[in-house]
Design an enzyme around this catalytic site. Structure first.
Site, PDB file in Angstrom:
ATOM      1  N   GLU A   4       7.226  74.841  53.833  1.00  0.00           N
ATOM      2  CA  GLU A   4       8.259  73.866  54.212  1.00  0.00           C
ATOM      3  C   GLU A   4       7.769  72.987  55.367  1.00  0.00           C
ATOM      4  O   GLU A   4       8.391  72.903  56.432  1.00  0.00           O
ATOM      5  CB  GLU A   4       9.584  74.564  54.538  1.00  0.00           C
TER       6      GLU A   4
ATOM      7  N   GLU B 270      10.219  79.636  46.370  1.00  0.00           N
ATOM      8  CA  GLU B 270      11.462  80.218  46.939  1.00  0.00           C
ATOM      9  C   GLU B 270      12.625  79.768  46.068  1.00  0.00           C
ATOM     10  O   GLU B 270      12.822  78.573  45.859  1.00  0.00           O
ATOM     11  CB  GLU B 270      11.676  79.767  48.387  1.00  0.00           C
TER      12      GLU B 270
HETATM   13  O1  AHR Z   1      14.281  82.423  52.698  1.00  0.00           O
HETATM   14  C1  AHR Z   1      14.706  82.101  53.975  1.00  0.00           C
HETATM   15  C2  AHR Z   1      14.053  80.831  54.462  1.00  0.00           C
HETATM   16  O2  AHR Z   1      14.426  79.764  53.647  1.00  0.00           O
HETATM   17  C3  AHR Z   1      12.546  80.800  54.411  1.00  0.00           C
HETATM   18  O3  AHR Z   1      11.968  81.434  55.495  1.00  0.00           O
HETATM   19  C4  AHR Z   1      12.271  79.339  54.434  1.00  0.00           C
HETATM   20  O4  AHR Z   1      11.047  79.005  53.827  1.00  0.00           O
HETATM   21  C5  AHR Z   1      13.467  78.743  53.720  1.00  0.00           C
HETATM   22  O5  AHR Z   1      13.995  77.684  54.414  1.00  0.00           O
END
Ligand code: AHR
Length: 513
Positions: free
Chosen positions: A193, A316
């Site tokens: 990110e 994610e």
């Molecule tokens: O999954 C929680 C957080 O969400 C992670 O650390 C981040 O990459 C995302 O914003």
């Protein structure tokens, strides 16, 4: 397409027979492999994911463990056949100093986990612990490098430490720390990110930084075994993807990531268990958006990479709710219900059907955090509805995607509509045809007719995940309330398969010749 529903009143019991879902499977046109890496997971130093969830320490006499890792978790992950595991974050990755997590544990410096709860961690779970765990459970490690607050040297030292055969300062240090052979880690995330917690960079700036890091994260025999994954967009940020595809030489780029969570609203994410239909519908809407985002990012990638050499990796994804009452808000601990099973079934169908571009994904997070497959409480453990869906679907890992045509009824709520039934299918190496179906409808079962074109099958068996209430979940007191059951309700006749899929349920069918 909207279909009519027929209500039948029998005595005082009213039940509804829904309109047909019509599916055609072109079994003879199967050609794209569904990468097993779509079924990957994510272990972050967040709340009780690592400490307490995966790792309880070598000296723990109450919870049976191997090298400090819980035996019950090892077994559950082996059973799940997880293909890869991403670590150590997330946002945490861009603060992680890997050198503090090697060597004798008593000498390791402590650190403060600034992203998640501000807790002090003792670095007792580090590189060796993680990579040995991956070997134990048969998963490929996916290491997320610190780009946001680290240096090129730190990250290239990490690559050398885990991958160089011998003779370099880092490989000698690894040997001193007890590991002779390299682990040969292929999957490397170049930050996480980068547009947010990974450094608040612009896409142009990150593309340049990526080029610099990727240059020095190298193999030593030029065999390009290192698989570099660029920190990707969030949701529908197509400009981010376009900038990376345009500005990074493609020979340096194996994959571009994408993150998408199913969230009610970032200011109030709603309860994980006691949600209402409005909240349920919105989460399903968010889950369906994955399809739109993948199509959008893929269209851009197609423009720059028509041969689809570069993968899209959704590293994610999952449902994100308010934390359980009374738990640390920084730990993101949430329960997991049949609603989460719906997110999983639907999302995995979406991934499978986009297997030509989506060649990896990581559900967030594996234990005790967001849409976890395992929850633990001291010595107790439970497997969530999401675990069961991931397990049922693992028949698709590395199988060949069967092209599908589907015409499904909608699930309607207050004038809005979502496709109720999703499906995907694949053929495995033994010739078995596996079909996964998810009905996200809050109240209606749906009849399904599947035409099997191209090949003949004579036997069908199946499994179902269903429960009396959409909020049903497993607890430490009742760990098997939601469990997989055999499903014998599919009838196969002359190449046509018929079944009824209950409301909020997941079915996987296995067909043999
Ligand atoms: O999954 C929680 C957080 O969400 C992670 O650390 C981040 O990459 C995302 O914003």
């Amino acid at each position: 397409m909207r279909k009519a529903f027929l209500s039948i009143i029998a005595g005082c019991v009213a039940f509804t027979v829904a309109a047909q879902t019509k599916i055609t499977l072109n079994t003879d046109l199967a050609k794209t492999q569904i990468s097993k890496h779509i079924y990957g997971h994510f272990a972050e130093h967040l709340g009780r994911c690592i400490y307490g969830g995966i790792y309880v320490g070598e000296g723990n006499t109450k919870i049976p463990n191997t090298a400090g890792v819980r035996n019950d978790v090892i077994q559950a992950l082996k059973d799940l056949k997880i293909p890869n595991l991403r670590w150590p974050g997330g946002c945490f990755a861009d603060t992680y100093q890997w050198k503090d997590g090697i060597g004798p544990k008593a000498n390791r410096p402590k650190m403060v986990n600034v992203w998640w709860g501000g807790v002090t961690e003792d670095n007792s779970f580090g590189t060796h612990d993680f990579l040995d765990l991956c070997e134990r459970i048969g998963a490929e490690p996916y290491l997320a490098g610190n780009v946001g607050s680290g240096t090129v040297k730190d990250l290239t030292d990490w690559v050398t430490y885990v991958n160089h055969p011998g003779g370099s300062p880092m490989s000698e240090l690894r040997k001193q720390n007890g590991r002779e052979k390299p682990w040969n880690v292929k999957m490397w995330g170049v930050g996480n990110e980068a547009w947010g917690c990974g450094g608040n960079m612009t896409a142009e700036y990150y593309a340049n930084i990526y080029r610099q890091y990727a240059t020095f994260m190298t193999d030593w025999d030029n065999s390009s075994k290192i698989y570099r994954i660029a920190s990707g967009a969030s949701d529908g940020d197509y400009t981010w993807t376009e900038t990376l595809m345009k500005n990074i030489p493609h020979k340096m780029l194996a994959a571009v990531a994408l993150h998408h969570y199913s969230v009610l609203s970032w200011t109030d994410k709603g309860p994980s268990v006691d949600f209402n239909e409005g909240q349920y519908f919105k989460i399903m809407e968010e889950a369906w958006q994955m399809d739109e985002f993948i199509k959008g990012h893929s269209t851009i990638m197609d423009k720059y990479d028509p041969q689809k050499k570069i993968a899209l990796i959704v590293d994610e994804w999952g449902g994100w709710y308010n934390v359980e009452p009374g738990t640390n808000p920084g730990f993101l601990y949430q329960q997991n219900t049949m609603r989460d099973a719906m997110i999983a079934g639907l999302t995995l169908n979406i991934f499978n059907n986009h297997a030509d571009r989506v060649r990896g994904a990581n559900l967030a997070q594996i234990v005790n955090v967001l849409q976890s497959v395992i929850l633990t409480n001291e010595e107790k453990i439970l497997l969530t509805p999401t675990y069961h869906v991931m397990k049922m679907y693992n028949v698709h890992q590395d199988a060949t995607l069967v092209p599908i045509n589907i015409e499904a009824p909608t699930y309607d709520f207050q004038g809005k509509k979502l496709t109720a039934v999703s499906a995907s299918a694949s053929k495995d190496a033994a010739g078995t045809l596996n079909i996964s179906l998810t009905n996200i409808d809050y109240s209606k079962p749906h009849e399904v007719t599947i035409n099997l074109r191209g090949e003949d099958f004579s036997k069908v068996s199946g499994q179902i995940l269903a429960s009396a209430k959409i909020n049903d979940h497993n607890t430490f007191e009742q760990p098997n309330k939601v469990a997989i059951k055999d499903f014998a309700g599919a009838k196969l006749e002359k190449g046509v398969l018929k079944l009824t899929i209950p409301a909020y349920s997941v079915i996987v069918l296995n067909l043999k010749k």
